[in-house]
Enzyme design. Structure first.
Site, PDB file in Angstrom:
ATOM      1  N   ARG A 240      -2.545  26.419   8.284  1.00  0.00           N
ATOM      2  CA  ARG A 240      -1.610  27.451   9.315  1.00  0.00           C
ATOM      3  C   ARG A 240      -1.753  28.699   8.863  1.00  0.00           C
ATOM      4  NH1 ARG A 240       3.076  23.775  11.305  1.00  0.00           N
ATOM      5  NH2 ARG A 240       2.089  22.753  13.192  1.00  0.00           N
TER       6      ARG A 240
ATOM      7  N   LYS B  13       3.562   5.797  18.201  1.00  0.00           N
ATOM      8  CA  LYS B  13       4.354   5.103  19.304  1.00  0.00           C
ATOM      9  C   LYS B  13       3.712   5.618  20.648  1.00  0.00           C
ATOM     10  CE  LYS B  13       8.703   6.024  17.345  1.00  0.00           C
ATOM     11  NZ  LYS B  13       9.833   7.122  17.746  1.00  0.00           N
TER      12      LYS B  13
ATOM     13  N   GLY C 230      -0.293  16.597  14.524  1.00  0.00           N
ATOM     14  CA  GLY C 230      -0.155  16.806  13.210  1.00  0.00           C
ATOM     15  C   GLY C 230      -0.836  15.964  12.264  1.00  0.00           C
TER      16      GLY C 230
ATOM     17  N   GLY D  71       3.194  18.933  18.459  1.00  0.00           N
ATOM     18  CA  GLY D  71       4.279  18.706  19.622  1.00  0.00           C
ATOM     19  C   GLY D  71       3.760  19.751  20.902  1.00  0.00           C
TER      20      GLY D  71
HETATM   21  P1  ADP Z   1      -0.082  12.691  15.408  1.00  0.00           P
HETATM   22  O1  ADP Z   1       0.857  13.465  14.661  1.00  0.00           O
HETATM   23  O2  ADP Z   1      -1.520  12.961  15.137  1.00  0.00           O
HETATM   24  O3  ADP Z   1       0.189  12.801  17.016  1.00  0.00           O
HETATM   25  P2  ADP Z   1       1.570  10.213  15.305  1.00  0.00           P
HETATM   26  O4  ADP Z   1       2.687  11.000  14.776  1.00  0.00           O
HETATM   27  O5  ADP Z   1       1.555   9.661  16.757  1.00  0.00           O
HETATM   28  O6  ADP Z   1       0.281  11.042  15.143  1.00  0.00           O
HETATM   29  O7  ADP Z   1       1.311   8.962  14.392  1.00  0.00           O
HETATM   30  C1  ADP Z   1       1.259   8.998  12.948  1.00  0.00           C
HETATM   31  C2  ADP Z   1       1.513   7.813  12.254  1.00  0.00           C
HETATM   32  O8  ADP Z   1       1.257   6.492  12.939  1.00  0.00           O
HETATM   33  C3  ADP Z   1       0.827   7.694  10.727  1.00  0.00           C
HETATM   34  O9  ADP Z   1       2.048   7.995   9.984  1.00  0.00           O
HETATM   35  C4  ADP Z   1       0.420   6.539  10.593  1.00  0.00           C
HETATM   36  O10 ADP Z   1       0.888   5.853   9.336  1.00  0.00           O
HETATM   37  C5  ADP Z   1       1.140   5.530  11.812  1.00  0.00           C
HETATM   38  N1  ADP Z   1       0.360   4.453  12.143  1.00  0.00           N
HETATM   39  C6  ADP Z   1      -0.998   4.413  12.690  1.00  0.00           C
HETATM   40  N2  ADP Z   1      -1.451   3.364  12.953  1.00  0.00           N
HETATM   41  C7  ADP Z   1      -0.420   2.239  12.607  1.00  0.00           C
HETATM   42  C8  ADP Z   1      -0.352   1.002  12.746  1.00  0.00           C
HETATM   43  N3  ADP Z   1      -1.111   0.097  13.028  1.00  0.00           N
HETATM   44  N4  ADP Z   1       0.991   0.372  12.049  1.00  0.00           N
HETATM   45  C9  ADP Z   1       2.083   1.417  11.676  1.00  0.00           C
HETATM   46  N5  ADP Z   1       1.776   2.781  11.902  1.00  0.00           N
HETATM   47  C10 ADP Z   1       0.665   3.250  12.148  1.00  0.00           C
HETATM   48 MG    MG Z   2       2.815  12.791  13.933  1.00  0.00          MG
END
Ligand code: ADP
Ligand code: MG
Length: 398
Positions: free
Chosen positions: A38, A201, A352, A375
């Site tokens: 960043r 999620k 992120g 976000g």
């Molecule tokens: P981003 O920040 O890229 O948008 P998210 O915040 O939605 O991604 O998700 C990231 C998290 O999801 C990570 O900490 C990862 O450990 C978790 N994750 C991915 N797959 C699984 C899984 N099968 N079970 C539990 N947690 C998971």
């Molecule tokens: Mg995240």
């Protein structure tokens, strides 16, 4: 009337006091910066300002400081880092507003010096979008430039109230790049176009899924999110993380995908464990046993997803395929990142954790673009108006 955001190179900067809002909210461990992306991403704007004779005042937040733990959230390591990257003297002000006598400091600023204000969130008014706080900055701001894309979805004092008091306001090169890249995903993307979704999620991503439904040809879903989709089809998912209140959304989405003749692919094999901390007992399966949880996509799913991705011309990736933070569950995410890295397609990464994963496996520099705003990039894609951008818009005469 068309709206236009002025870019930093459209201003006469000579001897002007420029308040540059940056996003130096970098990950830190024990007082050390663990990823300086960043900071590096804002260098083009900072250098441009310096080269054109501006007096530069940088402002950023870091973390979520609460009263009493200020030291931990000081920008002092960032000042040091920035100084070594720029080969410039970076004066860190103890006071996030500059404090008394700040106008004098500015008038005596040497050509090889720039100013960094201390963590803006040390002022309680920052997160409240306080007009009084913003007025203190506005008193010495001739031109306001925002280059903190990752903070544009927040109506905070340095993002919204301050530019509302400054008539000369615009964006830096980083925000310009983010807007061009992310706009590509919603305006005339090349087809075939895939959304590769994963992460924690479904509920975090509903808005963006809805938006992408009309745009993409194909959804590839992995990560924890995929088990809600599998469960919605009656496939056993053991103890994998699912969102019971999103099963109906998942079902409805599967119906909509089929009705539109699009594809949505889910994992066909999984890396499972009895618990996330039990790393001795890890195996790959096609059917998730009752007492086990799926923590990564398996090798056949990696192959399936990779062969689909290879046919695409545009790919948006958001959300890791598994718990990539732990080695046994990182292969799915890292192998898919490698596939993306070797494609000619436009590959854009938002989120992120996905961005962090791309950096850890050293594939980041092969992507077309990695958004610095988690976000903010999702909110932009789903069509929400970002308050930090809205305030910069000026009607274009023509
Ligand atoms: P981003 O920040 O890229 O948008 P998210 O915040 O939605 O991604 O998700 C990231 C998290 O999801 C990570 O900490 C990862 O450990 C978790 N994750 C991915 N797959 C699984 C899984 N099968 N079970 C539990 N947690 C998971
Ligand atoms: Mg995240």
């Amino acid at each position: 009337m068309k709206y236009h955001i002025k870019r930093v190179d459209e201003f006469d900067l000579k001897d002007q006091r420029v308040f540059l809002r940056v996003d130096f909210n970098v990950p830190m461990e024990n007082g050390k910066i663990t990823d300086d992306t960043r900071i590096k991403e804002t260098l083009p704007t900072i250098k441009y300002l310096i080269e054109h004779g501006a007096k530069v005042i940088l402002g950023s937040h870091l973390g979520r400081p609460k009263a009493g733990n200020k030291k931990e959230f000081s920008l002092s390591p960032i000042a040091e880092k920035l100084s070594s990257l720029l080969n410039f003297e970076v004066l860190l002000m103890e006071n996030p507003t500059g404090g008394e006598g700040f106008k004098n400091i500015l008038s005596q600023l040497k050509p090889n010096q720039i100013i960094l204000l201390e963590n803006l969130r040390f002022e309680s008014g920052e997160e409240k979008n306080s007009q009084d706080l913003a007025m203190q900055w506005a008193k010495y701001t001739d031109i306001y430039i925002n280059d903190a894309f990752g903070a544009c979805h927040r109506a905070h004092a340095s993002i919204v109230a301050l530019p509302s008091f400054v008539s000369k306001r615009g964006m830096g090169f980083l925000i310009d790049k983010e807007l061009k890249m992310l706009s590509h995903l919603i305006e005339k993307p090349d087809h075939p176009y895939a959304a590769l979704l994963g992460g924690a999620k479904v509920s975090d991503k509903i808005g963006v899924i809805e938006k992408l439904m009309d745009l993409v040809d194909l959804f590839l879903v992995g990560g924890a999110m995929s088990y809600t989709f599998l469960s919605a089809q009656g496939i056993p998912v053991g103890k994998s993380r699912i969102e019971k209140d999103k099963l109906n959304f998942a079902k409805e989405m599967l119906n909509r995908v089929h009705a539109r003749d699009k594809k949505l692919l889910l994992p066909i094999d999984h890396v499972v464990a009895k618990s996330i901390d039990n790393l001795n007992d890890v195996k790959t399966v096609h059917q998730i046993p009752d007492d086990w949880m799926a923590l990564d996509i398996g090798p056949q799913t990696q192959e399936l997803f990779s062969s689909e991705l290879t046919k695409c011309k545009t790919i948006f990736w958001n959300g890791p395929m598994g718990v990539f933070e732990k080695e046994p569950f990182s292969h799915g995410t890292f192998n898919i990142a490698k596939t993306l890295a070797h494609l000619k397609a436009t590959t854009i990464v938002g989120g992120g954790d996905s961005a962090a994963a791309a950096h850890i496996c050293e594939m980041a520099h092969h992507m077309t673009h990695i958004s610095t705003g988690g976000g903010a990039s999702l909110e932009f894609l789903q069509g929400d108006r970002l308050p930090g951008l809205d305030i910069l818009r000026n009607p274009r005469r023509s």
